[in-house]
Design a protein around this motif. Structure first.
Motif, short mmCIF file in Angstrom:
data_model
loop_
_atom_site.label_atom_id
_atom_site.label_comp_id
_atom_site.label_asym_id
_atom_site.label_seq_id
_atom_site.Cartn_x
_atom_site.Cartn_y
_atom_site.Cartn_z
N PHE A 1 0.83 -1.21 0.00
CA PHE A 1 0.00 0.00 0.00
C PHE A 1 0.86 1.26 0.00
N THR A 2 1.87 1.31 0.89
CA THR A 2 2.69 2.53 0.98
C THR A 2 3.50 2.75 -0.30
N SER A 3 3.93 1.68 -0.95
CA SER A 3 4.69 1.82 -2.20
C SER A 3 3.82 2.37 -3.32
N ILE A 4 2.57 1.93 -3.36
CA ILE A 4 1.63 2.46 -4.35
C ILE A 4 1.42 3.94 -4.12
N GLN A 5 1.25 4.34 -2.86
CA GLN A 5 0.96 5.73 -2.51
C GLN A 5 2.17 6.65 -2.65
N GLU A 6 3.35 6.18 -2.23
CA GLU A 6 4.47 7.10 -2.10
C GLU A 6 5.53 7.02 -3.20
N THR A 7 5.58 5.90 -3.93
CA THR A 7 6.59 5.80 -4.99
C THR A 7 5.96 5.64 -6.37
N GLY A 8 4.89 4.83 -6.46
CA GLY A 8 4.29 4.57 -7.77
C GLY A 8 5.21 3.77 -8.68
N ASP A 9 6.29 3.26 -8.11
CA ASP A 9 7.28 2.51 -8.89
C ASP A 9 6.83 1.06 -9.00
N SER A 10 6.53 0.62 -10.22
CA SER A 10 5.95 -0.72 -10.42
C SER A 10 6.88 -1.83 -9.97
N ILE A 11 8.20 -1.65 -10.15
CA ILE A 11 9.13 -2.71 -9.77
C ILE A 11 9.20 -2.86 -8.26
N ILE A 12 9.08 -1.74 -7.52
CA ILE A 12 9.06 -1.78 -6.06
C ILE A 12 7.79 -2.47 -5.58
#
Length: 247
Positions: A197-208
Motif C-alpha cells: 500500500f505505501t509503495s503504491i501511494q508514495e513511490t508509484g514505482d511498479s518494480i518496487i
C-alpha cells in the motif's frame, strides 16, 4: 509550542492535507486520508523494523546455534534488502517508503555473521561483515550507476523467491523450523503487506510494488510453515527432555 506541534504534524501530513484538516476542517478528503495512512504506516514500519529481527538474533545467541537457518538464503535475502534500500535512496523516494530497509539490512547482516560464527567459521563472519559494509558504501555513495541499481532491484523478484524457497525447503527437509523466530516471521509478513500500500501511494514505482507483492507471498509461506511445524517442534523438545532425564 504551536509551531513545534505543527512541524511534527507536517512530518506526517502534506501542506495540502494539513490545510484540509486544520483550516478547512474537511476530514473526509479521501486522497489526504490515503496519503496520511500511507505515511503513518511507513513510519510505523520503520519504527518496528528497528527491532524486528532482534528476536531471531537473541534466539541464535541464546541457543548458541543457528541450526535450521540456511546461510545462502540469508545471503540472498540480504542482497534483496540492500538492493531495495540503495535503489530507493538514490531515486530520492521518501524515507518513510523504504527506511526500514537500513535496519533490516543491519540485522540480517548480523544474522549472517552469527550463522557463519556458530557454523565454525568466525574469521569468515568478520570478513563477511567488512565486505558488506564496503559494498553498501559503494552502492549509496554515488559510485554505482542508476541503471545498475535498477537492474539489482529488478532481479530482486527471482532472488526473493529463491532465498525464501531455500529456507522453505530447508524447513521441509528438517520437518521443523529450527531456530526461526515466529515473532520475526510474523512481523516481516505484516510489514510486507503494509509496504504494498505505501509503495503504491508514495513511490508509484511498479518494480518496487511487484517486489513487495512477491515478498508478501514468500513471507506468508514461511508463516504457514511456522504454524504447521509448531507442534512438531514442541514434540521434539519434549522427546529431548525425556532423553536427558533417562541418561
Amino acid at each position: 509550542m504551536a509551531e513545534i506541534l505543527k512541524g511534527l504534524i507536517l512530518s506526517v501530513l502534506s501542506e495540502k492535507c494539513y490545510n484540509e484538516y486544520f483550516n478547512e476542517y474537511n476530514f473526509l478528503d479521501v486522497p489526504c486520508f490515503k496519503a496520511t495512512l500511507s505515511k503513518g504506516l511507513g513510519i510505523g514500519i520503520i519504527v518496528g523494523s528497528i527491532l524486528v529481527k532482534v528476536p531471531q538474533i537473541l534466539k541464535i545467541l541464546g541457543s548458541k546455534s543457528a541450526e535450521g537457518i540456511n546461510i545462502y538464503g540469508v545471503y540472498l535475502e540480504l542482497f534483496a534488502i540492500t538492493a531495495n534500500f540503495a535503489y530507493s535512496y538514490v531515486m530520492n523516494f521518501p524515507f518513510s517508503a523504504w527506511g526500514e530497509g537500513t535496519f533490516l539490512a543491519i540485522q540480517t547482516a548480523i544474522i549472517g555473521a552469527l550463522v557463519l560464527h556458530y557454523g565454525g567459521a568466525p574469521v569468515k563472519a568478520t570478513i563477511f561483515l567488512a565486505t558488506y559494509v564496503g559494498l553498501v558504501s559503494a552502492l549509496v555513495g554515488g559510485y554505482t550507476p542508476k541503471n545498475v541499481l535498477w537492474m539489482m532491484q529488478a532481479v530482486n523478484i527471482p532472488i526473493i523467491l529463491v532465498a525464501k524457497s531455500i529456507q522453505i525447503i530447508t524447513n521441509y527437509k528438517n520437518g521443523s523450523t529450527g531456530q526461526l523466530s515466529a515473532i520475526t516471521c510474523l512481523l516481516l509478513f505484516g510489514g510486507s503487506i503494509a509496504r504494498i500500500f505505501t509503495s503504491i501511494q508514495e513511490t508509484g514505482d511498479s518494480i518496487i510494488i511487484l517486489t513487495y507483492c512477491i515478498t508478501t507471498i514468500a513471507n506468508g509461506a514461511l508463516v504457514l510453515q511456522l504454524f504447521w511445524y509448531w507442534n512438531v517442534d514442541k514434540t521434539i523438545k519434549n522427546i529431548n527432555k525425556k532423553k536427558k532425564k533417562n541418561t
